[in-house]
Design an enzyme around this catalytic site. Structure first.
Site, PDB file in Angstrom:
ATOM      1  N   ASP A 260     -43.022   2.409  17.305  1.00  0.00           N
ATOM      2  CA  ASP A 260     -42.539   2.699  18.657  1.00  0.00           C
ATOM      3  C   ASP A 260     -42.886   4.134  19.062  1.00  0.00           C
ATOM      4  O   ASP A 260     -42.390   5.100  18.475  1.00  0.00           O
ATOM      5  CB  ASP A 260     -41.015   2.468  18.656  1.00  0.00           C
ATOM      6  CG  ASP A 260     -40.444   2.391  20.045  1.00  0.00           C
ATOM      7  OD1 ASP A 260     -41.176   2.632  21.019  1.00  0.00           O
ATOM      8  OD2 ASP A 260     -39.238   2.098  20.152  1.00  0.00           O
ATOM      9  N   GLY A 302     -47.243  -0.633  27.149  1.00  0.00           N
ATOM     10  CA  GLY A 302     -48.393  -0.985  27.979  1.00  0.00           C
ATOM     11  C   GLY A 302     -49.268   0.188  28.395  1.00  0.00           C
ATOM     12  O   GLY A 302     -50.148   0.038  29.246  1.00  0.00           O
ATOM     13  N   ASP A 322     -38.710  -1.612  28.508  1.00  0.00           N
ATOM     14  CA  ASP A 322     -37.663  -2.419  27.864  1.00  0.00           C
ATOM     15  C   ASP A 322     -37.106  -3.466  28.819  1.00  0.00           C
ATOM     16  O   ASP A 322     -36.643  -3.134  29.909  1.00  0.00           O
ATOM     17  CB  ASP A 322     -36.526  -1.519  27.394  1.00  0.00           C
ATOM     18  CG  ASP A 322     -36.944  -0.664  26.212  1.00  0.00           C
ATOM     19  OD1 ASP A 322     -38.148  -0.657  25.883  1.00  0.00           O
ATOM     20  OD2 ASP A 322     -36.075  -0.014  25.640  1.00  0.00           O
TER      21      ASP A 322
END
Ligand code: GAL
Length: 513
Positions: A260, A302, A322
């Site tokens: 992440d 993205g 999210d």
């Protein structure tokens, strides 16, 4: 002639009082008249993908998804040397050294009847030949996740029957390691040991034991970290320790890594494509050196058109922000995420999937524990249908302690899951998008098409699609996938009366296929 399916809706409702699954039901107050998925058959029925990718020499672990009364006896023909099938629990283990395709036939039988299916084990460098399915801790435990909750989630995945439909990954999200400066783990608490190995926090006293526990049940384990100095919730990140961390994760036995972005960006000077790719390239290379397979999930929302290059590094990439933060006063957030993700259909393929984030259905998390989702039942069926049509990873992130009968009815429809897991790996394309209607069409390996007719409006509405425009000729057989019923031959026009924000999910098969 046209076939209008509105009239069949009433006839196909599950009768009130019908037992839908045998799992513990924490929400029985809700009426059963809107359950669409019929109860699973009592005979042994095999489910799950028809293909499975593993690298040569990597440990293979696969719990064959199968519904029906227990005990079930499992058997396989043409198992390659190196693999063993436990006939009682259906867990396949071992390793295959030689690359190649290994077609296997799986059998399952119980007192009421049996089933068989072909299953191709592809030994090569591709993983996740169908989208990963499982559960992730984030939206229910946030950074308070513990080892006990992970073990418990694994137990619930089996007890609820989810694993019998193919759910297998049990993934820890943010919050499992040391948070520099946190009051529970003060700043002077090291985040790594003397050799540079990441240290779990006090909520994970035996992380390797936890992974073994999951594996013992035939399930897989996932972990999370960031390429920056800290994770999104402020726990220690991998920056500068990528090789050691990949070794640590593999050494503990993990099967999945979510990487992440978060604090990585703080160190940005220039924003070239290489800058966006670099952290993922580095970790991907480290993962490939490990003696076991770790599915790599790129989580960077993205940026830099990740769908164009994510497949070179990992198996799935988040395409949006999210989902839990996506709010709208009219259409629920999952629709808006789907609208963006569906545009990227050209990039999905076996081993490389667009990831529009988790399934937030049923009981979901909040600041004061879990609560029922605000989504209507129709909306939850739409959510699952969109994810299946988009070949999305099916990762539930709700409360595994409150898997009520309705939530399981949405999560566990074998025919809907078959669309998601289709071997061709082609993501559904947008056929129509207006203010009131959304139609996705997905080509499937057997030549049929899965068609989702979505009603975006607040009133019940008839949605119609000319068959010719779907590239289907003749008199195809049309099947309602949620209700698992054939609707009979159809000429000319697919049309259905669809509930507000709801869906009619069909599989259309021309008879010459
Ligand atoms: C976000 C990510 C979420 C969750 C969270 C943890 O960036 O998109 O899925 O992982 O961080 O802090």
């Amino acid at each position: 002639m046209k076939c209008n399916y509105a009239h069949v809706l009433l006839a196909l409702l599950v009768l009130p009082g019908t037992v839908v699954f045998s799992h513990a039901d924490t929400n029985l107050s809700a009426g059963l008249d809107q359950f669409l998925t019929p109860p699973p058959a009592r005979e042994a029925r095999l489910h799950g993908p028809l293909v499975y990718g593993v690298r040569p020499g990597s440990p293979l672990l696969y719990r064959i998804p199968c519904t029906g009364e227990r005990p079930v006896e499992f058997r396989a023909e043409h198992l390659p040397p190196g693999l063993t099938l436990n006939p009682t629990n259906g867990i396949l283990t071992g390793e295959i050294q030689q690359p190649g395709d290994y077609p296997v036939t799986l059998f399952a039988r119980n007192a009421r009847g049996g089933d068989q299916r072909n299953f191709c084990i592809k030994v090569g460098d591709q993983l996740a030949l169908t989208p990963p399915m499982g559960w992730n801790s984030w939206y229910i435990h946030f950074s308070h996740v513990t080892e006990a909750t992970m073990r418990h989630a694994a137990d619930a995945m089996i007890a609820s029957g989810m694993a019998d439909f193919g759910y297998q990954y049990v993934n820890i999200d943010d919050g499992w390691n040391i948070k520099p400066g946190n009051k529970n783990s003060p700043a002077d608490l090291p985040t790594r040991d003397a050799e540079g190995h990441l240290l779990p926090n006090k909520n994970f006293p035996d992380i390797q034991g936890m992974v073994d526990y999951l594996h013992g049940r035939g399930l897989k384990a996932g972990i999370y970290i960031s390429p920056g100095p800290t994770t999104c919730a402020g726990f220690a990140g991998s920056r500068g320790h990528e090789a050691a961390d990949a070794r640590t994760f593999a050494g503990w036995g993990f099967d999945f890594l979510k990487y992440d972005w978060c604090s990585y960006g703080d160190h940005a000077s220039t924003k070239t494509l290489d800058y966006f790719q670099q952290p993922y390239r580095v970790m991907s290379a480290e993962l490939k050196k490990q003696p076991r397979d770790l599915v790599f999930n790129l989580c960077q929302y993205g940026m830099a058109d990740v769908w164009q290059w994510g497949g070179e590094m990992g198996q799935c990439w988040r395409t949006t922000g999210d989902l839990g933060n996506e709010h709208d006063t009219d259409l629920p957030g999952f629709y808006h995420i789907a609208f963006r993700n569906a545009k990227l259909s050209a990039y999905a393929r076996p081993g490389a999937w667009n990831d529009p984030d988790y399934l937030l259905l049923g009981w979901v998390g909040g600041s004061h524990g879990s609560h029922p989702t605000t989504l209507t039942r129709n909306e939850q069926y739409s959510y699952m249908s969109l994810w299946a049509l988009m070949a999305a990873p099916l990762i539930f992130s709700g409360d595994m302690d409150r898997l009520d009968a309705f939530t399981l009815n949405v999560l566990c429809n074998a025919e809907v899951i078959d669309v998601d897991q289709d071997t061709l790996g082609r993501q559904g394309r947008i056929f129509r998008q207006t203010a009131d209607e959304y139609v996705l069409v997905r080509q499937l390996a057997d030549g049929s098409r899965a068609v989702g007719l979505f009603n975006l409006s607040g009133q019940t509405r008839t949605v119609a699609v000319p068959l010719g425009e779907l590239g289907l000729a003749g008199h195809p057989i049309v099947r309602d996938l949620w209700r698992q019923q054939n609707l009979g031959p159809c000429n000319g026009l697919l049309t259905a009366e669809v509930t507000p924000h709801g869906v009619q999910l069909l599989r259309v098969q021309t008879q010459n296929h």
